[in-house]
Design a protein around this motif. Structure first.
Motif, short mmCIF file in Angstrom:
data_model
loop_
_atom_site.label_atom_id
_atom_site.label_comp_id
_atom_site.label_asym_id
_atom_site.label_seq_id
_atom_site.Cartn_x
_atom_site.Cartn_y
_atom_site.Cartn_z
N SER A 1 0.85 -1.21 0.00
CA SER A 1 0.00 0.00 0.00
C SER A 1 0.88 1.24 0.00
N MET A 2 1.99 1.21 0.76
CA MET A 2 2.89 2.39 0.78
C MET A 2 3.35 2.73 -0.64
N ILE A 3 3.72 1.71 -1.37
CA ILE A 3 4.27 1.95 -2.73
C ILE A 3 3.16 2.49 -3.63
N LEU A 4 2.00 1.79 -3.58
CA LEU A 4 0.93 2.20 -4.51
C LEU A 4 0.53 3.66 -4.25
N GLU A 5 0.53 4.00 -2.97
CA GLU A 5 0.13 5.36 -2.60
C GLU A 5 1.07 6.38 -3.26
N ARG A 6 2.39 6.04 -3.31
CA ARG A 6 3.35 7.04 -3.82
C ARG A 6 3.67 6.84 -5.29
N MET A 7 3.12 5.78 -5.89
CA MET A 7 3.44 5.49 -7.30
C MET A 7 2.91 6.62 -8.18
N GLY A 8 1.70 7.10 -7.82
CA GLY A 8 1.05 8.11 -8.66
C GLY A 8 1.97 9.30 -8.96
N PRO A 9 2.40 10.03 -7.93
CA PRO A 9 3.23 11.24 -8.19
C PRO A 9 4.46 10.93 -9.05
N THR A 10 5.10 9.78 -8.75
CA THR A 10 6.32 9.49 -9.55
C THR A 10 5.96 9.27 -11.01
N LEU A 11 4.85 8.53 -11.23
CA LEU A 11 4.51 8.23 -12.64
C LEU A 11 4.13 9.52 -13.38
N ILE A 12 3.44 10.42 -12.64
CA ILE A 12 3.10 11.70 -13.29
C ILE A 12 4.40 12.38 -13.74
N LEU A 13 5.33 12.46 -12.79
CA LEU A 13 6.60 13.14 -13.08
C LEU A 13 7.32 12.46 -14.25
N MET A 14 7.48 11.14 -14.14
CA MET A 14 8.24 10.43 -15.18
C MET A 14 7.52 10.48 -16.51
N GLY A 15 6.21 10.27 -16.46
CA GLY A 15 5.44 10.24 -17.71
C GLY A 15 5.56 11.56 -18.46
N THR A 16 5.30 12.67 -17.73
CA THR A 16 5.36 13.97 -18.41
C THR A 16 6.77 14.22 -18.93
N ALA A 17 7.75 13.88 -18.10
CA ALA A 17 9.15 14.15 -18.52
C ALA A 17 9.46 13.36 -19.78
N LEU A 18 9.01 12.11 -19.83
CA LEU A 18 9.31 11.27 -21.01
C LEU A 18 8.63 11.86 -22.25
N VAL A 19 7.33 12.18 -22.09
CA VAL A 19 6.59 12.70 -23.27
C VAL A 19 7.22 14.01 -23.74
N LEU A 20 7.38 14.95 -22.79
CA LEU A 20 7.94 16.26 -23.20
C LEU A 20 9.35 16.07 -23.77
N GLY A 21 10.13 15.22 -23.11
CA GLY A 21 11.51 15.01 -23.56
C GLY A 21 11.54 14.52 -25.00
N LEU A 22 10.63 13.56 -25.32
CA LEU A 22 10.62 13.03 -26.70
C LEU A 22 10.07 14.07 -27.67
#
Lengths: 271, 304, 328, 323
Positions: D90-111
């Motif tokens: 549960s700890m991981i799932l709770e914090r997965m969201g913010p990281t994925l937002i960060l990584m996802g946007t960075a990947l899309v914008l970066g590409l």
């Protein structure tokens, strides 16, 4: 002609290919499919056929660079086993390749490249190695100054000469020539083919000469075997093959060869 | 056709006529010529040489002992301390010079370990193929599945921080990249005719592997290694920044930067964190430029 | 009648790592309507560069230094890019040596063929597709409807070359430049492609500029021949005279290098040596170092392309010696 | 095509298996008692002892591994945090969201930056533009991301105070989309600089390779404008190497996230990793490492699938393509 130098009996080379769903079924590509022939000492047997007919595979199977699926190969009447006596066989049979740009190690000078086989098999005593390298170079029409140079400093024709010199280092009796002139210009081809003929006269070599150019094969071969889809479809002296071919495919092959004489336009006339 | 026979037998032509070859530039000259075309790489090379000298002769060059507590606490750049001092009074310039040793040793050490393991495994996997290749490649897949920094953090937290640990960890976890590269190259070289000729000439497998195949993979390994050194320096800096790399009081560009995580130091004492940051940037930048120039100079394809 | 293409004293150069390299100098020849002109030469002779200069496909660092290339009176060396694009594939088109890499691997055969059509012929997609299928039938590709949907990797080398020919001839160009079209193919497939090229070009009245190093192919297809050596035209004549009475030592050497088909087991007279690396800087004739007739004069003066009578040109001072050799 | 995807999945299984084995081994190496890691500390001691036996913690190692794996696969149980004693999952799932937002946007914008710039600098090789983009990409990969982060905070948050220096929302704020965006700007800039830096030169070299191909010369010989030659013919082929970027970037982005979440105190997996390290919370660490590895493997499979769509040779050859 007593025992032939090389006897090939029902040789087969199959390659497993994974096909179908999830690559579970394996079908076999029959590159060389039950081929038999003999070559006698001092003779040149030409092996001609179109790409994909298995002629190179056959040549490389004979010298143990491709797996022998079935059949038997005898050298001087004795069966050849590359796993155990590769070293002794390397002094009997050698190979020259087609692509001049991939047959020489780019990192070695020509001197080292030719000295290596001599030292590995101590063909000549250590102090005579440089002399022997010079002799090999002169044998193929190159001067001693080539020793210090790297392969990329030579033209295609010169690299083929170096490849031939390397094959001669171990003083073999049979040389598999795997399309040695196909990648060269016509004028350079003539130089290399003359070199092959001259070496045969001087050193009594025996050649299995593989090529897809009919002209080259005719010029250099005593007997010719025509290959199609892994099988030898016809074999005979050069004159028999060119003067009155028997097999349908041989006729088709000869008919398709563009004759360098505008008065005999064969291709455009027949359908 | 008799015309040709009559015409040509005036002069005997045969193969013995010695052949001239094109006076091409020796490969060494070509390499230097193409490397020099990359101006920034040359500048980078000199910069790196200076940094290397600073690292080696740090004891002579550094005005103070890096851990020596002087009387100036948290002062800005002055005549006594060109780059100022930190809150405990240690001279920043001396620490930066000593830290250069850390970064370079990590960079070179880690890549050396990774290259050694990777090259050997890549060579074996590429040459022997079959099951061995399958096993080694699956192992590399597994290693490469773990996000690199996180994996190092986890292992570092268990094995414990410190310079030698970091070098070993970065080296031991860094080999899959090189293994894959070497395997790819070996697969290609194995098909070349000069290797087949070696087999036909009765050379032993070790001779073919180490005298004919490996020398031809050196160029790609070298190019990959330069980016590896740059990467290792950045990784060490990140680890030290996060407190898991080089531990104080030893100086490392990374841990000098971590002090800037507090807003006060960030705003009021920029001389604490800007110089180490700049040094990392310049060092990594020059290594990357040198790597790019190497790739162009060593690339056999454009031997025009 | 004015010739379709006339190339006048063209010199092409490339900017390379070692500075500017001149690859062809003072190349001149004509191609008449419906004629098949063969350009023969070995690697490095500049025959492909000449073809690419005509099509202006020399790439970024290649350019035509001097000379004119007149196609129906338009100088292709001066015309604007836009104008040139209108001519390519419509008035003059080209096919290349390597069929395996000449087609885009990720686009279907149909797409690439229809694209060639609709660039010059205003047709709807449907009509263009129909024409494409007709064209594939015409070049002898079986089940053209199925091949249209396939990708290049599914076809053999011979088939891909037929697709290239279809693409090049679909707009019925006046001139087809064929750069070693059959070199990469097997002998039997080569014969089919030669027949196909010959019949289609005769049907469309398209002139062919055939570039090759194979004198057999020249004998089979060509009406007139240009021989090139070290970036220069060294001989130009009709195909029968070339084989019967060549007037340049290099051409003689080439003809002697081909193993003849009849069994007089004539020793091959190979041309010794190789093309000198610095042939652009040589004071005299570029073939002097390999030529049996070479005199001091040849080594110090540059021979010009001279007319030895009835349009038979040769770039040699000593050509008369070949003539005195008398006919066969 | 379907065969190809299934085959990629089958290959992924031994890799997944390998990942869990290595993770388990490291867990064994970690100091501390495995019981604390795998048994909820809330239970009284007797119950914990019973649970320990149930989990077979004193069985031979491979059995323990098997139970742990079974537990993981069946109930997704990653054990309990040694620090907060909450279930790790549960700890991981709770914090997965913010990281994925960060990584996802960075990947899309970066590409979105790297691909057009890479193509432009390839088509206009050795021009001013090419020089600028390549130098920019060198800077992008050479600057340590935490150093860039510190500079941005120093300039934008401290000196100009336009942007917040950290966190996902104002302390006590409502955390609406607007504030999230504002808080994301600085961390995203740092990550994008890295992603773009790495990939501009990759796209450029793949594009240069394609621009030298024969089929582009054929396209020009047809009379196609240079613009169409590049867009229709070259780009379609450039897609293939570009797709592989996704598979390569995900693992590196995770690393970047750890550092960035530390500087910008972003409540994601990275920050959790660091806090777990500080608290010697090995069970959470193991969970994080494993989940991250799963995400990477999933990304690789995704790349392979997209790869099959982009490259017809794969799409056709596995469905018994026409020979």
């Amino acid at each position: 002609m007593d025992t032939p130098l090389l006897t090939v009996k029902n040789v087969k080379t199959y390659y497993p290919v994974k096909t179908g769903f999830m690559n579970l079924q394996t079908s076999y590509v029959r590159a060389v499919d039950d081929v038999s022939f003999e070559i006698y000492e001092g003779e040149t047997l030409g092996l001609v056929g179109e790409s994909g007919c298995g002629k190179s595979t056959l040549g490389r199977t004979i010298i143990g660079l491709e797996p022998l699926t079935d059949g038997e190969i005898l050298f001087d009447g004795k069966p050849m086993n590359f796993r155990t006596d590769r070293v002794s066989l390397s002094k009997q049979i050698q190979i020259v390749f087609q692509d001049p740009y991939s047959s020489l190690n780019p990192r070695l000078t020509i001197g080292d490249l030719l000295a290596e086989p001599l030292t590995v098999h101590n063909i000549v005593p250590r102090n005579e190695i440089q002399q022997e390298v010079t002799r090999l170079l002169q044998l193929v029409g190159l001067s001693e100054t080539a020793k210090a140079r790297y392969p990329h400093e030579f033209s295609g024709g010169q690299r083929q000469r170096i490849g031939i010199a390397r094959a001669l280092a171990l003083r073999p009796r049979l040389i598999i020539c795997d399309e040695p002139v196909s990648a060269l210009d016509v004028s350079i081809q003539a130089q290399i083919m003359n070199l092959f003929k001259q070496l045969q006269r001087e050193l009594g070599l025996t050649y299995l000469f593989i090529a897809h150019g009919l002209g080259a094969v005719k010029y250099i071969s005593d007997r010719i075997a025509v290959m199609y889809a892994g099988k030898i479809v016809e074999m005979g002296t050069a004159e028999q093959i060119f003067k009155n071919p028997q097999h349908e495919y041989t006729k088709k092959l000869l008919g398709a060869y563009p004759i360098p004489d505008p008065t005999k336009r064969s291709i455009l006339t027949q359908q | 056709m008799s015309l040709f026979k009559r015409y040509f037998n005036k002069k005997k032509y045969d193969a013995e006529h010695t052949v001239t070859w094109s006076e091409d530039m020796p490969s060494k000259g070509l390499f230097l010529k193409r490397f020099k075309r990359h101006k920034l790489a040359v500048i980078g090379f000199f910069y790196l040489a200076i940094i290397l000298l600073c690292a080696i002769f740090a004891p002579l060059l550094a005005p103070y002992n890096p851990n020596e507590i002087t009387d100036a606490f948290g002062e800005g750049p002055s005549m006594a301390h060109w780059l100022g001092t930190d809150d405990i009074g240690r001279d920043i310039l001396s620490r930066v010079l000593y830290a250069a040793r850390v970064s370079l040793s990590v960079g070179v050490g880690a890549v050396a370990i990774a290259a050694a393991i990777g090259a050997v495994l890549g060579l074996i996997a590429g040459y022997f193929g079959g099951i061995i290749d399958g096993i080694i490649m699956r192992i590399t897949d597994v290693f490469m599945s773990f996000p690199y920094i996180m994996f190092i953090l986890v292992v570092a937290s268990i094995v414990g921080p410190g310079l030698t640990n970091i070098i070993i960890i970065l080296g031991v976890l860094g080999w899959p990249g090189i293994a894959r590269l070497v395997r790819g190259n070996v697969l290609a070289i194995k098909q070349s005719d000069y290797v087949k000729a070696g087999i036909a000439l009765g050379y032993s497998t070790p001779r073919i592997l180490f005298k004919h195949i490996l020398p031809n993979t050196i160029a790609p390994i070298l190019i990959y290694a330069t980016s590896g050194v740059a990467g290792a320096i950045l990784d060490e800096a990140a680890l030290s920044f996060l407190g898991l790399g080089v531990q104080p009081p030893d100086a490392s560009w990374g841990n000098m930067l971590s002090s800037a995580q507090s807003i006060t130091i960030l705003t009021d004492q920029p001389w604490l964190w800007i110089p180490p940051g700049i040094f990392i940037l310049l060092t990594v930048l020059s290594i990357n430029y040198i790597g790019d120039a190497l790739r162009d100079a060593l690339d056999p394809r454009n031997v025009k | 009648m004015e010739s379709l293409l006339s190339v006048k004293h063209v010199t092409t150069a490339f900017d390379t790592e070692h500075g500017k390299v001149i690859s062809t100098s003072d190349v001149s020849f004509d191609v008449k309507h419906g004629e098949t002109l063969a350009i023969v030469g070995e690697s490095g002779s500049g025959k492909s560069v000449t073809a690419l200069s005509i099509m202006r496909l020399l790439g970024k660092n290649g350019h035509v230094e001097e000379g004119e290339i007149l196609l129906n009176g338009i100088d292709l060396a001066q015309v604007s890019d836009h104008e040139m694009q209108k001519l390519r594939g419509n008035d003059v088109s080209m096919i290349f040596q390597e069929p395996m890499t000449a087609l885009n691997p990720v686009l279907t055969i149909g797409y690439q063929l229809v694209e060639a059509i609709r660039l010059h012929i205003p047709l709807e997609k449907k009509a263009a597709k129909k024409l494409a299928i007709e064209m594939l039938d015409k070049v002898g590709i079986p089940q053209a409807e199925r091949v249209i949907k396939q990708f290049p990797f599914a076809l053999s080398g011979g088939m891909r070359q037929r697709v290239m020919i279809a693409m090049a001839l679909v707009c019925k160009p006046k001139l087809l430049i064929a750069d070693e079209p059959t070199t990469a193919l097997d002998v039997t497939v080569q014969a089919q492609i030669i027949r196909l090229l010959h019949s289609l070009c005769q049907e469309y009245g398209t002139a062919v500029m055939l570039i090759t190093h194979d004198l057999g192919v020249v004998a089979e297809m060509a009406d007139r021949v240009v021989v090139m050596y070290a970036g220069q035209v060294v001989e130009t004549t009709d195909v029968y005279t070339l084989f019967e009475q060549p007037l340049h030592p290099y051409t003689v050497g080439l003809l002697n290098s081909i193993p003849s088909m009849d069994f007089d087991n004539k020793e091959l007279q190979a041309i010794p040596g190789s093309i000198p690396a610095n042939y652009n800087q040589l004071p005299g004739c570029r073939f002097a170092n390999r030529c049996p007739l070479a005199t001091e004069h040849c080594k110090t003066n540059k021979p010009e392309l001279t007319d030895t009578g009835s349009g038979h040109l040769t770039r040699c001072f000593e050509w008369r010696q070949l003539q005195q050799g008398g006919n066969a | 095509m379907f065969g190809y995807i299934l085959r990629r999945l089958l290959i992924a299984i031994p890799v997944l298996f390998g990942v869990t084995v290595i993770n388990f081994i490291i867990m064994r190496m970690a100091p501390g008692n495995p019981i604390d890691m795998l048994v909820s500390p809330k239970l009284p001691d007797a119950a914990r002892e019973a649970k320990a036996i149930e989990l077979g913690l004193n069985d031979p190692v491979y059995l323990q591994y098997w139970n742990w794996l079974k537990n993981l696969v069946m109930h997704g149980d990653l054990g309990y945090s040694m620090y907060t004693s909450e279930p790790v999952v549960s700890m991981i799932l709770e914090r997965m969201g913010p990281t994925l937002i960060l990584m996802g946007t960075a990947l899309v914008l970066g590409l979105l930056i790297a691909i057009p710039l890479g193509i432009l600098s390839a088509t206009k090789q050795y021009s001013k533009l090419d020089y600028i983009f390549v130098t920019g990409s060198f800077l992008g990969i050479s600057i340590p991301n935490f150093f860039l982060g510190l500079i941005l905070v120093y300039v934008f948050a401290v000196q100009l105070s336009w942007l917040p220096s950290g966190g996902m929302k104002e302390v006590g704020g409502d955390g609406g989309f607007g504030t999230l965006l504002v808080h994301m700007i600085l961390p995203i800039i740092v990550l994008v600089a890295n992603v773009a830096g790495r990939n501009i030169r990759y796209v450029r070299s793949s594009m240069l390779e394609i621009l030298g191909q024969d089929y582009l010369r054929t396209a020009r010989a047809k009379g196609l404008k240079e613009l169409f030659v590049v867009n229709r013919h070259a780009l379609r082929n450039a897609l293939i190497p570009i797709v592989t970027i996704i598979g390569l970037e995900i693992p590196i982005l995770f690393g970047g996230a750890v550092v960035i979440e530390q500087i910008f105190s972003w409540p994601g997996i990275g920050q959790l990793t660091l806090s777990s390290i500080m608290n010697r919370d090995y069970s959470t660490l193991m969970g994080l490492n494993l989940v991250a590895a799963f995400v990477v493997i999933a990304a690789n499979i995704l790349t392979d699938i997209v790869y099959a769509f982009v490259d017809p040779r794969i799409r056709k050859s596995y469905v018994g393509g026409a020979k």
